[in-house]
Design a protein around this motif. Structure first.
Motif: not given
Length: 271
Positions: A135-162
């Protein structure tokens, strides 16, 4: 002197003067007649024994040279520039053949390595985690904290793509493999997974080796004597810190994150 002696000398002088007075052609004619008569007298000798005159010898030499030059010129015409004749040097032919064979073998080896690397990349891409659409809130939270990015499966996939664009995807793959090892309880399975993790990400011979300092490597080598689910905890923490400090800031400014945030924000703003 007696009169008889004087008469003899006078006769000799007369003959000499008479011979000198004869033309040169008659002398040569006599010599030719002698040669022909000698040849007729000895029928066992062939005509080749008769030596030709100077002009005739020159003509024979010219004919021989022209006959010798004709096959050479015809052979050069058939071969042409860059063509190899049937009498080409065997050593050169073997060298050219071996060089071409080596070139083909090297090309085949490169092609195999490219296929292997492509298969590795394809397998890694297909093994992405299953995740719901962020969601929009999820993507925005990834920019606030690296821990939140790594705890979210979609965030890990997006970061892995980068990370794949920076050729450092192995850091995320290693971190995920360590997380999977922690969930294992079977001893034989733990030993097998630990061995695979070591071969894929710790060994210096692996193309996916992660960057670890010597202290952490010594700890891993000691732990591998009796592997457990926490054998790579120190290495996992070091790689996590490396991604946080090095890759995460660039991810926030990358087109991967910005485009995803823009794509998700547009439908919500229209509604």
């Amino acid at each position: 002197m007696s009169g008889f002696t004087i008469h003899k000398e006078t006769e000799k002088k007369g003959k000499t003067q008479f011979l000198k007075g004869l033309p040169l052609i008659s002398r040569r004619g006599r010599r030719r007649e002698k040669g022909s008569s000698s040849a007729n007298l000895d029928p066992g000798k062939s005509h080749s024994s008769i030596r030709p005159m100077g002009s005739e010898r020159m003509e024979m030499r010219k004919r021989q040279m022209s006959v010798q030059q004709e096959p050479v010129s015809s052979a050069q015409t058939q071969q042409g520039p860059g063509n190899r004749g049937p009498n080409a040097c065997c050593f050169c032919w073997c060298c050219c053949c071996s060089c071409s064979c080596l070139t083909v073998r090297n090309e085949e080896g490169d092609e195999r390595s490219r296929r292997a690397s492509h298969e590795i990349r394809t397998d890694d891409t297909l093994n992405c985690e299953e995740s719901a659409k962020p969601t929009v809130e999820d993507v925005q939270s990834w920019g606030q904290s690296f821990d939140k990015l790594m705890k979210n499966p979609a965030g890990r996939n997006t970061f892995r793509e980068f990370l794949r664009t920076e050729f450092s995807e192995e850091n995320m793959l290693f971190w995920l493999a360590c997380e999977d090892l922690k969930k294992e309880n079977n001893k034989s399975a733990i030993e097998e997974k630990a061995r695979l993790i070591y071969e894929d990400y710790i060994s210096i011979l692996s193309p996916k080796e992660v960057s670890l300092d010597s202290r952490v490597r010594e700890v891993i080598n000691r732990n591998m004597l009796e592997p457990t689910s926490h054998t790579f905890d120190d290495a996992q923490l070091q790689i996590y810190t490396l991604m946080h400090r090095d890759s995460y800031p660039r991810f926030m400014n990358s087109s991967v994150y910005k485009n995803l945030l823009q794509t998700i924000s547009e439908p919500s703003s229209e509604s």
